[in-house]
Design a protein around this motif. Sequence first.
Motif, PDB file in Angstrom:
ATOM      1  N   GLU A 164       5.865  -0.895   8.844  1.00 37.56           N
ATOM      2  CA  GLU A 164       5.889  -1.438   7.484  1.00 37.56           C
ATOM      3  C   GLU A 164       7.305  -1.883   7.139  1.00 37.56           C
ATOM      4  O   GLU A 164       8.230  -1.073   7.182  1.00 37.56           O
ATOM      5  CB  GLU A 164       5.412  -0.356   6.519  1.00 37.56           C
ATOM      6  CG  GLU A 164       5.392  -0.730   5.069  1.00 37.56           C
ATOM      7  CD  GLU A 164       4.900   0.433   4.220  1.00 37.56           C
ATOM      8  OE1 GLU A 164       5.461   0.627   3.130  1.00 37.56           O
ATOM      9  OE2 GLU A 164       3.978   1.159   4.662  1.00 37.56           O
ATOM     10  N   LYS A 204       2.533   4.233  -2.821  1.00 34.98           N
ATOM     11  CA  LYS A 204       3.723   3.444  -2.476  1.00 34.98           C
ATOM     12  C   LYS A 204       4.565   3.114  -3.708  1.00 34.98           C
ATOM     13  O   LYS A 204       5.767   2.889  -3.594  1.00 34.98           O
ATOM     14  CB  LYS A 204       3.317   2.177  -1.728  1.00 34.98           C
ATOM     15  CG  LYS A 204       2.791   2.463  -0.333  1.00 34.98           C
ATOM     16  CD  LYS A 204       2.666   1.229   0.514  1.00 34.98           C
ATOM     17  CE  LYS A 204       1.999   1.541   1.841  1.00 34.98           C
ATOM     18  NZ  LYS A 204       2.760   2.490   2.663  1.00 34.98           N
ATOM     19  N   ALA A 256       7.117   5.832  -3.595  1.00 38.84           N
ATOM     20  CA  ALA A 256       7.957   6.021  -2.417  1.00 38.84           C
ATOM     21  C   ALA A 256       9.397   5.668  -2.789  1.00 38.84           C
ATOM     22  O   ALA A 256       9.645   4.627  -3.405  1.00 38.84           O
ATOM     23  CB  ALA A 256       7.474   5.133  -1.275  1.00 38.84           C
ATOM     24  N   TYR A 277      10.726   2.080  -2.424  1.00 38.05           N
ATOM     25  CA  TYR A 277      10.190   1.052  -3.315  1.00 38.05           C
ATOM     26  C   TYR A 277      10.583   1.292  -4.770  1.00 38.05           C
ATOM     27  O   TYR A 277      10.693   0.338  -5.549  1.00 38.05           O
ATOM     28  CB  TYR A 277       8.673   0.949  -3.144  1.00 38.05           C
ATOM     29  CG  TYR A 277       8.287   0.504  -1.753  1.00 38.05           C
ATOM     30  CD1 TYR A 277       8.834  -0.659  -1.196  1.00 38.05           C
ATOM     31  CD2 TYR A 277       7.400   1.247  -0.973  1.00 38.05           C
ATOM     32  CE1 TYR A 277       8.503  -1.064   0.094  1.00 38.05           C
ATOM     33  CE2 TYR A 277       7.069   0.847   0.316  1.00 38.05           C
ATOM     34  CZ  TYR A 277       7.628  -0.309   0.836  1.00 38.05           C
ATOM     35  OH  TYR A 277       7.300  -0.707   2.120  1.00 38.05           O
ATOM     36  N   ILE A 320      10.091   2.407   5.458  1.00 35.14           N
ATOM     37  CA  ILE A 320      10.228   3.321   4.314  1.00 35.14           C
ATOM     38  C   ILE A 320      11.351   4.343   4.475  1.00 35.14           C
ATOM     39  O   ILE A 320      11.531   5.211   3.620  1.00 35.14           O
ATOM     40  CB  ILE A 320       8.909   4.048   3.942  1.00 35.14           C
ATOM     41  CG1 ILE A 320       8.521   5.117   4.970  1.00 35.14           C
ATOM     42  CG2 ILE A 320       7.785   3.061   3.714  1.00 35.14           C
ATOM     43  CD1 ILE A 320       7.385   6.011   4.516  1.00 35.14           C
ATOM     44  N   ARG A 354       6.780   8.973   1.657  1.00 33.32           N
ATOM     45  CA  ARG A 354       5.596   8.126   1.541  1.00 33.32           C
ATOM     46  C   ARG A 354       5.102   8.033   0.099  1.00 33.32           C
ATOM     47  O   ARG A 354       4.266   7.184  -0.214  1.00 33.32           O
ATOM     48  CB  ARG A 354       4.491   8.644   2.451  1.00 33.32           C
ATOM     49  CG  ARG A 354       4.859   8.543   3.935  1.00 33.32           C
ATOM     50  CD  ARG A 354       3.783   9.113   4.823  1.00 33.32           C
ATOM     51  NE  ARG A 354       2.583   8.290   4.780  1.00 33.32           N
ATOM     52  CZ  ARG A 354       1.397   8.693   5.236  1.00 33.32           C
ATOM     53  NH1 ARG A 354       1.256   9.912   5.726  1.00 33.32           N
ATOM     54  NH2 ARG A 354       0.349   7.895   5.179  1.00 33.32           N
ATOM     55  N   LEU A 404       1.242  -2.694  -4.209  1.00 30.47           N
ATOM     56  CA  LEU A 404       2.705  -2.632  -4.276  1.00 30.47           C
ATOM     57  C   LEU A 404       3.311  -3.971  -4.672  1.00 30.47           C
ATOM     58  O   LEU A 404       4.218  -4.014  -5.511  1.00 30.47           O
ATOM     59  CB  LEU A 404       3.272  -2.183  -2.931  1.00 30.47           C
ATOM     60  CG  LEU A 404       4.795  -2.154  -2.830  1.00 30.47           C
ATOM     61  CD1 LEU A 404       5.386  -1.106  -3.765  1.00 30.47           C
ATOM     62  CD2 LEU A 404       5.223  -1.884  -1.384  1.00 30.47           C
ATOM     63  N   HIS A 406      -2.819  -0.642  -0.310  1.00 27.62           N
ATOM     64  CA  HIS A 406      -1.569  -0.050  -0.777  1.00 27.62           C
ATOM     65  C   HIS A 406      -0.465  -1.109  -0.896  1.00 27.62           C
ATOM     66  O   HIS A 406       0.303  -1.121  -1.857  1.00 27.62           O
ATOM     67  CB  HIS A 406      -1.112   1.060   0.178  1.00 27.62           C
ATOM     68  CG  HIS A 406      -1.829   2.345  -0.014  1.00 27.62           C
ATOM     69  ND1 HIS A 406      -1.782   3.062  -1.183  1.00 27.62           N
ATOM     70  CD2 HIS A 406      -2.630   3.048   0.829  1.00 27.62           C
ATOM     71  CE1 HIS A 406      -2.508   4.163  -1.066  1.00 27.62           C
ATOM     72  NE2 HIS A 406      -3.031   4.176   0.140  1.00 27.62           N
ATOM     73  N   ILE A 407      -0.382  -1.999   0.089  1.00 30.56           N
ATOM     74  CA  ILE A 407       0.617  -3.071   0.046  1.00 30.56           C
ATOM     75  C   ILE A 407       0.258  -4.084  -1.024  1.00 30.56           C
ATOM     76  O   ILE A 407       1.133  -4.591  -1.749  1.00 30.56           O
ATOM     77  CB  ILE A 407       0.729  -3.762   1.421  1.00 30.56           C
ATOM     78  CG1 ILE A 407       1.200  -2.759   2.488  1.00 30.56           C
ATOM     79  CG2 ILE A 407       1.677  -4.954   1.354  1.00 30.56           C
ATOM     80  CD1 ILE A 407       2.608  -2.242   2.299  1.00 30.56           C
TER      81      ILE A 407
END
Length: 330
Positions: free
Chosen positions: A230, A126, A129, A132, A246, A289, A179, A175-176
């Motif tokens: 998400e 992420k 991505a 982000y 995303i 992604r 992030l 992952h979050i």
Amino acid sequence: MQEINLCFIGAGFHASTNIYPSAIEAGINIKAISTRNLKNSKKALLKFGSEGTAYDNYKKMINSEKCQGVVVVAQPKDQYLIALECIKLGKNVFVDKPLGWNEEEARIIHEAAKENNVSVMVGFMKRFAPCYTKIKEIIESKKLGEPRSFVVNFAVDGTPFCKNEQDFIKLAAIHIIDLIRFLFGEVTQVSGYNNNINENISQCFSLKFESGVVGSVYFSSMTAWSRESENMTITFDDGFVQAEEINKIIIHRSKKNNDVSFASHTEEDSVFTPSGTPMSGSYRDLYLRGFVGELKHFATCLQTGENPISNAEDNIATMILCDKMLNSLR
């Protein structure tokens, strides 16, 4: 730049669906593949158009092949020991998350990497991505002033592979968690609440960061979420940013003059979306992604000698935050 030759360990669903196609798109040469079954290794090489060598023993592969690094995409319970062995054999390593199950194992990996003078990157895609990376750019440029608060929602049906809260936090929500560290820095305070029924998990967290940023995190792993979702909203001094699934970012800049709000068009929204049609194929998803971006970054670091941004030392802080959030629920 010269071609990057990497050896790969693992050829399961995630590796075959995301990692191998992204590696090819990133310009990486698949030098060899090792799985537990020689037939499966040969099948994977053929599938991805590689003329490399198939193995059923990763140690034999590492000792036999000349490559700049090893990509480990095995079962989560196996990755820590496999990565540690590769590091001790002097290989640069890219490992899909999680790398270690806790702070202690993450520290062992970091110390081994230092001792053997190798580069280690954890696959927190992420961070790469496009939506982000755009948000990170806005934060660092201060175009909207300082970030003050955020809300992030992540919901998925993780019940097939996450049977408890620790599984979900460290195999999916991690992952979050990584992030928000990447975007806002280190966390000083966490409080959490849950409402679970067996493997169906619902969690809410409130966090405060060293920078003063405060955030609210909502996680759900339930059969209700057969469609993964998400979303993130960040409030700045002079506007807000919203990332939707995303695929889309809305950047809102608030008005800067004293006119009444309806007297002039002073507020500004910029909308960023990826170009694409059904003809874009599955590679569009791999870019959005972050899978292609993370493997390009690893290849670049091997060529330049840079330390990856999601390196072994940085991974320690992510694992600490995972456990801090889990402990807040008790």
